[in-house]
Design a protein around this motif. Structure first.
Motif, mmCIF file in Angstrom:
data_model
loop_
_atom_site.group_PDB
_atom_site.id
_atom_site.type_symbol
_atom_site.label_atom_id
_atom_site.label_comp_id
_atom_site.label_asym_id
_atom_site.label_seq_id
_atom_site.Cartn_x
_atom_site.Cartn_y
_atom_site.Cartn_z
ATOM 1 N N VAL A 80 -3.148 25.924 7.008
ATOM 2 C CA VAL A 80 -2.378 26.330 5.848
ATOM 3 C C VAL A 80 -2.516 27.837 5.689
ATOM 4 O O VAL A 80 -3.629 28.344 5.521
ATOM 5 C CB VAL A 80 -2.874 25.599 4.568
ATOM 6 N N ASN A 81 -1.402 28.535 5.776
ATOM 7 C CA ASN A 81 -1.413 29.999 5.676
ATOM 8 C C ASN A 81 -2.430 30.633 6.624
ATOM 9 O O ASN A 81 -3.169 31.539 6.244
ATOM 10 C CB ASN A 81 -1.678 30.439 4.236
ATOM 11 N N GLY A 82 -2.496 30.115 7.823
ATOM 12 C CA GLY A 82 -3.388 30.672 8.832
ATOM 13 C C GLY A 82 -4.830 30.228 8.741
ATOM 14 O O GLY A 82 -5.649 30.615 9.565
ATOM 15 N N GLU A 83 -5.163 29.408 7.737
ATOM 16 C CA GLU A 83 -6.540 28.921 7.567
ATOM 17 C C GLU A 83 -6.616 27.442 7.897
ATOM 18 O O GLU A 83 -5.773 26.665 7.458
ATOM 19 C CB GLU A 83 -7.001 29.097 6.117
ATOM 20 N N VAL A 84 -7.637 27.062 8.660
ATOM 21 C CA VAL A 84 -7.875 25.642 8.916
ATOM 22 C C VAL A 84 -8.262 24.998 7.593
ATOM 23 O O VAL A 84 -9.053 25.550 6.826
ATOM 24 C CB VAL A 84 -8.978 25.459 9.980
ATOM 25 N N SER A 85 -7.685 23.824 7.323
ATOM 26 C CA SER A 85 -7.855 23.201 6.014
ATOM 27 C C SER A 85 -8.134 21.712 6.144
ATOM 28 O O SER A 85 -7.689 21.066 7.092
ATOM 29 C CB SER A 85 -6.582 23.423 5.193
ATOM 30 N N ASP A 86 -8.857 21.183 5.169
ATOM 31 C CA ASP A 86 -9.127 19.749 5.080
ATOM 32 C C ASP A 86 -8.123 19.107 4.122
ATOM 33 O O ASP A 86 -7.583 19.761 3.228
ATOM 34 C CB ASP A 86 -10.528 19.481 4.518
ATOM 35 N N SER A 87 -7.913 17.810 4.293
ATOM 36 C CA SER A 87 -7.070 17.046 3.375
ATOM 37 C C SER A 87 -7.811 15.814 2.886
ATOM 38 O O SER A 87 -8.592 15.221 3.621
ATOM 39 C CB SER A 87 -5.782 16.575 4.073
ATOM 40 N N ASN B 280 -6.251 21.620 -3.547
ATOM 41 C CA ASN B 280 -5.205 21.343 -4.529
ATOM 42 C C ASN B 280 -5.699 20.296 -5.529
ATOM 43 O O ASN B 280 -5.282 19.141 -5.527
ATOM 44 C CB ASN B 280 -3.922 20.883 -3.834
ATOM 45 N N VAL B 281 -6.589 20.721 -6.390
ATOM 46 C CA VAL B 281 -7.234 19.830 -7.358
ATOM 47 C C VAL B 281 -6.218 19.244 -8.339
ATOM 48 O O VAL B 281 -6.325 18.092 -8.742
ATOM 49 C CB VAL B 281 -8.368 20.584 -8.097
ATOM 50 N N ALA B 282 -5.200 20.013 -8.713
ATOM 51 C CA ALA B 282 -4.186 19.520 -9.649
ATOM 52 C C ALA B 282 -3.438 18.328 -9.060
ATOM 53 O O ALA B 282 -3.189 17.334 -9.756
ATOM 54 C CB ALA B 282 -3.221 20.635 -10.026
ATOM 55 N N SER B 283 -3.082 18.394 -7.794
ATOM 56 C CA SER B 283 -2.390 17.279 -7.156
ATOM 57 C C SER B 283 -3.305 16.062 -7.049
ATOM 58 O O SER B 283 -2.871 14.925 -7.258
ATOM 59 C CB SER B 283 -1.881 17.675 -5.770
ATOM 60 N N ALA B 284 -4.569 16.287 -6.747
ATOM 61 C CA ALA B 284 -5.532 15.180 -6.697
ATOM 62 C C ALA B 284 -5.633 14.502 -8.060
ATOM 63 O O ALA B 284 -5.707 13.265 -8.150
ATOM 64 C CB ALA B 284 -6.898 15.687 -6.245
ATOM 65 N N ARG B 285 -5.612 15.282 -9.138
ATOM 66 C CA ARG B 285 -5.657 14.703 -10.493
ATOM 67 C C ARG B 285 -4.431 13.846 -10.783
ATOM 68 O O ARG B 285 -4.528 12.790 -11.397
ATOM 69 C CB ARG B 285 -5.801 15.799 -11.546
ATOM 70 N N ARG C 94 0.835 -1.206 0.000
ATOM 71 C CA ARG C 94 0.000 0.000 0.000
ATOM 72 C C ARG C 94 0.869 1.254 0.000
ATOM 73 O O ARG C 94 1.856 1.334 0.721
ATOM 74 C CB ARG C 94 -0.902 0.018 1.231
ATOM 75 N N VAL C 95 0.446 2.219 -0.802
ATOM 76 C CA VAL C 95 1.055 3.544 -0.778
ATOM 77 C C VAL C 95 -0.072 4.540 -0.564
ATOM 78 O O VAL C 95 -1.118 4.462 -1.213
ATOM 79 C CB VAL C 95 1.823 3.857 -2.087
ATOM 80 N N GLN C 96 0.140 5.448 0.363
ATOM 81 C CA GLN C 96 -0.862 6.451 0.706
ATOM 82 C C GLN C 96 -0.338 7.833 0.337
ATOM 83 O O GLN C 96 0.866 8.058 0.304
ATOM 84 C CB GLN C 96 -1.137 6.386 2.209
ATOM 85 N N ALA C 97 -1.237 8.741 0.047
ATOM 86 C CA ALA C 97 -0.868 10.132 -0.226
ATOM 87 C C ALA C 97 -1.983 11.030 0.308
ATOM 88 O O ALA C 97 -3.139 10.612 0.383
ATOM 89 C CB ALA C 97 -0.677 10.357 -1.719
ATOM 90 N N GLU C 98 -1.613 12.245 0.666
ATOM 91 C CA GLU C 98 -2.599 13.224 1.120
ATOM 92 C C GLU C 98 -2.385 14.515 0.363
ATOM 93 O O GLU C 98 -1.259 14.860 0.001
ATOM 94 C CB GLU C 98 -2.444 13.488 2.622
ATOM 95 N N THR C 99 -3.473 15.237 0.140
ATOM 96 C CA THR C 99 -3.381 16.559 -0.478
ATOM 97 C C THR C 99 -4.479 17.455 0.079
ATOM 98 O O THR C 99 -5.559 16.980 0.438
ATOM 99 C CB THR C 99 -3.473 16.460 -2.023
ATOM 100 N N ASP C 100 -4.177 18.721 0.164
ATOM 101 C CA ASP C 100 -5.170 19.713 0.566
ATOM 102 C C ASP C 100 -6.341 19.624 -0.409
ATOM 103 O O ASP C 100 -6.147 19.475 -1.619
ATOM 104 C CB ASP C 100 -4.511 21.097 0.511
ATOM 105 N N THR C 101 -7.557 19.713 0.094
ATOM 106 C CA THR C 101 -8.738 19.563 -0.764
ATOM 107 C C THR C 101 -8.848 20.653 -1.822
ATOM 108 O O THR C 101 -9.532 20.478 -2.828
ATOM 109 C CB THR C 101 -10.036 19.541 0.074
#
Length: 193
Positions: free
Chosen positions: A166-173, A142-147, A133-140
């Protein structure tokens, strides 16, 4: 338990060379990680001091020595230009798993380099390290990285709600996973010998 050393590979694709970091990479790394545009979705701020790049190179060596991962510098084969980096962290030999990460300079975006480099690292992960298994995470956002991840066959498995700032904002991944049985090596570019 003593962990084994994980030799950082040298990998080649049609357009890229992936290799261990050297001290000569610190200026390129600093330029990459000091860019507010490149780092806009990262959970750490852009670098403001060159010493961070030196520590990054040292951490890459330590990871390999400790057997916890391997990061490779990505160079364009045609002219040796620094593209960015790709790697595996959190390598768990017993569970046969690791996490994939990558970072490329914005001038290198949109050329398929992230996908090509990550394919080479995944081939090494599944064929040489025998990962399951390989896992990865990306900020929601960051659509380009998800693609990129989806092109490689990763499946979005869930959302980590408000997991970082991220940059002072709470963010989902988003969390993505790719299993060995889902890996399609025939879909990846063959490495150049």
């Amino acid at each position: 338990m003593v962990r084994m050393t994980l030799a950082t590979p040298v990998l080649r694709t049609a357009r890229l060379r992936l290799r261990p970091f050297t001290d000569a990479d610190t200026d390129s790394l600093f330029a990459l990680h000091s860019s507010t545009y490149v780092m806009r979705y990262w959970d750490s701020p852009p670098w403001t001091e060159r010493a961070r790049a030196e520590r990054f190179v040292g951490m890459c060596r330590t990871m390999a020595d400790d057997g916890t991962g391997a990061r490779v510098a990505i160079d364009r084969a045609s002219d040796g230009a620094f593209v960015g980096w790709c790697g595996l962290t959190a390598w768990d030999e017993d569970c046969r798993s690791a996490s994939l990460g990558y970072c490329l300079g914005d001038a290198m975006w949109g050329h398929g380099f992230a996908t090509e480099a990550a394919h080479a690292v995944l081939r090494w992960a599944f064929e040489t390290l025998d990962l399951n298994r390989v896992q990865a995470e990306t900020d929601t956002r960051n659509v380009a990285s998800a693609r990129v991840l989806e092109k490689m066959g990763f499946v979005r498995e869930g959302t980590l709600r408000e997991d970082c700032v991220v940059n002072g904002e709470v963010s989902d991944s988003w969390v993505f996973g790719l299993l060995r049985r889902e890996w399609q090596p025939s879909a990846v570019p063959d490495p150049v010998a």
